[in-house]
Every structure is written in structure tokens, then in C-alpha cells.
Write a protein that holds these residues in place. Sequence first.
Motif, PDB file in Angstrom:
ATOM      1  N   LYS A   1       0.842  -1.192   0.000  1.00 56.52           N
ATOM      2  CA  LYS A   1       0.000   0.000   0.000  1.00 56.52           C
ATOM      3  C   LYS A   1       0.883   1.250   0.000  1.00 56.52           C
ATOM      4  N   VAL A   2       0.379   2.310  -0.601  1.00 56.97           N
ATOM      5  CA  VAL A   2       1.014   3.617  -0.484  1.00 56.97           C
ATOM      6  C   VAL A   2       0.123   4.446   0.437  1.00 56.97           C
ATOM      7  N   THR A   3       0.664   4.886   1.558  1.00 56.58           N
ATOM      8  CA  THR A   3      -0.140   5.547   2.579  1.00 56.58           C
ATOM      9  C   THR A   3       0.230   7.019   2.740  1.00 56.58           C
ATOM     10  N   VAL A   4      -0.604   7.728   3.452  1.00 55.39           N
ATOM     11  CA  VAL A   4      -0.320   9.122   3.782  1.00 55.39           C
ATOM     12  C   VAL A   4       0.986   9.197   4.570  1.00 55.39           C
ATOM     13  N   GLU A   5       1.186   8.220   5.465  1.00 49.86           N
ATOM     14  CA  GLU A   5       2.394   8.194   6.286  1.00 49.86           C
ATOM     15  C   GLU A   5       3.652   8.030   5.428  1.00 49.86           C
ATOM     16  N   SER A   6       3.577   7.134   4.424  1.00 44.76           N
ATOM     17  CA  SER A   6       4.750   6.920   3.571  1.00 44.76           C
ATOM     18  C   SER A   6       5.035   8.153   2.713  1.00 44.76           C
ATOM     19  N   LEU A   7       3.968   8.850   2.307  1.00 43.81           N
ATOM     20  CA  LEU A   7       4.153  10.079   1.524  1.00 43.81           C
ATOM     21  C   LEU A   7       4.769  11.177   2.394  1.00 43.81           C
ATOM     22  N   ASP A   8       4.268  11.314   3.623  1.00 43.53           N
ATOM     23  CA  ASP A   8       4.815  12.327   4.534  1.00 43.53           C
ATOM     24  C   ASP A   8       6.288  12.041   4.843  1.00 43.53           C
ATOM     25  N   LYS A   9       6.619  10.777   5.010  1.00 44.28           N
ATOM     26  CA  LYS A   9       8.015  10.392   5.272  1.00 44.28           C
ATOM     27  C   LYS A   9       8.908  10.779   4.097  1.00 44.28           C
TER      28      LYS A   9
ATOM     29  N   LEU B   1      -2.405   8.722  -4.235  1.00 48.76           N
ATOM     30  CA  LEU B   1      -3.252   8.358  -3.103  1.00 48.76           C
ATOM     31  C   LEU B   1      -4.734   8.264  -3.457  1.00 48.76           C
ATOM     32  N   SER B   2      -5.096   8.741  -4.631  1.00 46.19           N
ATOM     33  CA  SER B   2      -6.504   8.660  -5.033  1.00 46.19           C
ATOM     34  C   SER B   2      -6.829   7.340  -5.732  1.00 46.19           C
ATOM     35  N   ARG B   3      -5.790   6.533  -5.996  1.00 44.30           N
ATOM     36  CA  ARG B   3      -5.998   5.276  -6.723  1.00 44.30           C
ATOM     37  C   ARG B   3      -6.246   4.120  -5.762  1.00 44.30           C
ATOM     38  N   SER B   4      -6.707   3.009  -6.318  1.00 40.79           N
ATOM     39  CA  SER B   4      -6.962   1.825  -5.500  1.00 40.79           C
ATOM     40  C   SER B   4      -5.653   1.196  -5.044  1.00 40.79           C
ATOM     41  N   GLU B   5      -5.712   0.383  -3.998  1.00 39.44           N
ATOM     42  CA  GLU B   5      -4.518  -0.282  -3.483  1.00 39.44           C
ATOM     43  C   GLU B   5      -3.903  -1.194  -4.541  1.00 39.44           C
ATOM     44  N   GLU B   6      -4.728  -1.884  -5.307  1.00 36.63           N
ATOM     45  CA  GLU B   6      -4.209  -2.795  -6.330  1.00 36.63           C
ATOM     46  C   GLU B   6      -3.494  -2.027  -7.433  1.00 36.63           C
ATOM     47  N   VAL B   7      -4.071  -0.916  -7.860  1.00 36.65           N
ATOM     48  CA  VAL B   7      -3.415  -0.091  -8.887  1.00 36.65           C
ATOM     49  C   VAL B   7      -2.073   0.399  -8.378  1.00 36.65           C
ATOM     50  N   ASN B   8      -2.031   0.827  -7.129  1.00 38.80           N
ATOM     51  CA  ASN B   8      -0.776   1.325  -6.569  1.00 38.80           C
ATOM     52  C   ASN B   8       0.242   0.208  -6.383  1.00 38.80           C
ATOM     53  N   PHE B   9      -0.212  -0.996  -6.043  1.00 37.16           N
ATOM     54  CA  PHE B   9       0.730  -2.108  -5.928  1.00 37.16           C
ATOM     55  C   PHE B   9       1.354  -2.432  -7.282  1.00 37.16           C
ATOM     56  N   GLN B  10       0.537  -2.462  -8.328  1.00 42.37           N
ATOM     57  CA  GLN B  10       1.063  -2.732  -9.672  1.00 42.37           C
ATOM     58  C   GLN B  10       2.021  -1.630 -10.107  1.00 42.37           C
ATOM     59  N   TRP B  11       1.703  -0.403  -9.738  1.00 46.27           N
ATOM     60  CA  TRP B  11       2.605   0.725 -10.024  1.00 46.27           C
ATOM     61  C   TRP B  11       3.930   0.530  -9.301  1.00 46.27           C
ATOM     62  N   ALA B  12       3.861   0.156  -8.032  1.00 47.23           N
ATOM     63  CA  ALA B  12       5.073  -0.060  -7.241  1.00 47.23           C
ATOM     64  C   ALA B  12       5.899  -1.211  -7.812  1.00 47.23           C
ATOM     65  N   ALA B  13       5.220  -2.259  -8.256  1.00 46.79           N
ATOM     66  CA  ALA B  13       5.919  -3.410  -8.840  1.00 46.79           C
ATOM     67  C   ALA B  13       6.684  -3.000 -10.096  1.00 46.79           C
ATOM     68  N   ARG B  14       6.100  -2.121 -10.894  1.00 44.34           N
ATOM     69  CA  ARG B  14       6.795  -1.659 -12.106  1.00 44.34           C
ATOM     70  C   ARG B  14       8.046  -0.864 -11.746  1.00 44.34           C
ATOM     71  N   GLN B  15       7.992  -0.124 -10.661  1.00 43.70           N
ATOM     72  CA  GLN B  15       9.176   0.615 -10.234  1.00 43.70           C
ATOM     73  C   GLN B  15      10.280  -0.356  -9.794  1.00 43.70           C
ATOM     74  N   ALA B  16       9.865  -1.452  -9.155  1.00 41.29           N
ATOM     75  CA  ALA B  16      10.837  -2.467  -8.728  1.00 41.29           C
ATOM     76  C   ALA B  16      11.553  -3.072  -9.927  1.00 41.29           C
ATOM     77  N   TYR B  17      10.832  -3.228 -11.025  1.00 42.06           N
ATOM     78  CA  TYR B  17      11.453  -3.790 -12.231  1.00 42.06           C
ATOM     79  C   TYR B  17      12.488  -2.831 -12.826  1.00 42.06           C
ATOM     80  N   ILE B  18      12.277  -1.538 -12.642  1.00 41.52           N
ATOM     81  CA  ILE B  18      13.298  -0.590 -13.087  1.00 41.52           C
ATOM     82  C   ILE B  18      14.573  -0.818 -12.271  1.00 41.52           C
ATOM     83  N   GLY B  19      14.412  -1.037 -10.976  1.00 43.01           N
ATOM     84  CA  GLY B  19      15.550  -1.349 -10.122  1.00 43.01           C
ATOM     85  C   GLY B  19      16.230  -2.641 -10.542  1.00 43.01           C
TER      86      GLY B  19
END
Length: 210
Positions: free
Chosen positions: A84-92, A120-138
Motif C-alpha cells: 500500500k502507499v499511505t499518507v504516512e509513507s508520503l509524509d516520510k 493516493l486517489s488510486r486503488s490499493e491494487e493499482v498502486n501495488f502494480q505501479w510499485a511493482a513496475r518501479q521495482a522492475y526498473i531497479g
Amino acid sequence: MSELIEKLNWRYAAKRMTGEVVPQDKLDNILEAIKLAPSSAGMQPYNVLVIDKKEVKEKIHKIANNQPQILESSHLLVFAAWEKVTVESLDKYMNLIATTRGVTVDSLSAFHTSISGGILSRSEEVNFQWAARQAYIGLGHALVAAATEQIDATPMEGFNAAALDEILGLKEKGLKSVVIMTLGYRDNEKDPYVKAKKVRRPHEEFFINV
């Protein structure tokens, strides 16, 4: 041919490894390259687990189609995206920017609002898939960095992600595994692909000029 292209022609996805340990300085360079990889909004919404313990690799081997490189590797990297991408992770993240660049958090309010209104306006699943794509860049950065260090690296998707998450306790960390990569040295005697020619589509077929 440039040195980089020579190294990329040298690399391949090694199917067998010798078990020889990768020197710490080379491992550190590969990890630093991952850390320096670009990501959307610069958030780096994933973590990389660095595994060298035999007993942990043995558990992973069983749920990864018994691929021998896992046991024969020096290190195994697990790229795990934020669940999940949370308000807390964004503030950090905003606080990290402010500290790193010597600015106030308030000066980042427009950037904060932009990310909040998008990510933060997107669904948790959309954000997870987004995060996974960033991991592939790594992952891509890791493969290139390993090649420049002449360390063999094999990316793998053939594993039971739910089982891997349980082995590594990822759920408690708010993470889900997306891809793994072994680091080590190719076994010239056991790997049938050591001398195989690299197969790639022709330049004129692969690239489209617009």
C-alpha cells in the motif's frame, strides 16, 4: 563497440552457478545502482532483501521450482513492492526530500498535493502494480550493474510469491515479492548455455522509427 555493450553481450541468465562468494565491494556497487535507479515521483515504493544465508535459500529453492541457481548463488535479491502507499509513507518521503535538500516541508506543499491527488486517489491494487513496475526498473539497473562488475545475475519470476512472502515475513513489513535475482558466478562445466549465442530480434525489426 563500447565497454558497456561488450559487458552486456557477455552477460546472460546463468542457469548454474559455482557458489563462489561475490566480493563485498562488487555487491555494494550493484546495490548502490539499484538505489540510484529512477522511480515514479522518486518515491522508490519497493524494498530489496539481500539474502546470503544457506537455510533461507534452501526454503526459497523449494518454492521456486527447485531452480539450482538459488542454492548455488552467492546472494539472492528479492524485489518486494509496497503493498500500500499511505499518507504516512508520503509524509516520510516529503521529510526526506526536505532534509536532503535543505528546504522546508511547507515549500513542498504543491508537490505533496500533486502526488496525493494522483497516487493516493488510486486503488490499493493499482498502486501495488505501479510499485511493482518501479521495482522492475531497479531490477534492470541491477542487471546492468552486475554485468559491469562481471558478476552473473539471473532474474526469476518462477516462484510462489505467497509462499515467499510467508518465508520472509513480508506481509508484516507491508511488502509483496514481485521478482527475484541471483548473483554469483557461472559454472562453465554445468551450465549448457555458457557458450550459446545471444538471440535477439534484428535491429530493424525491433526498433520503430516514428
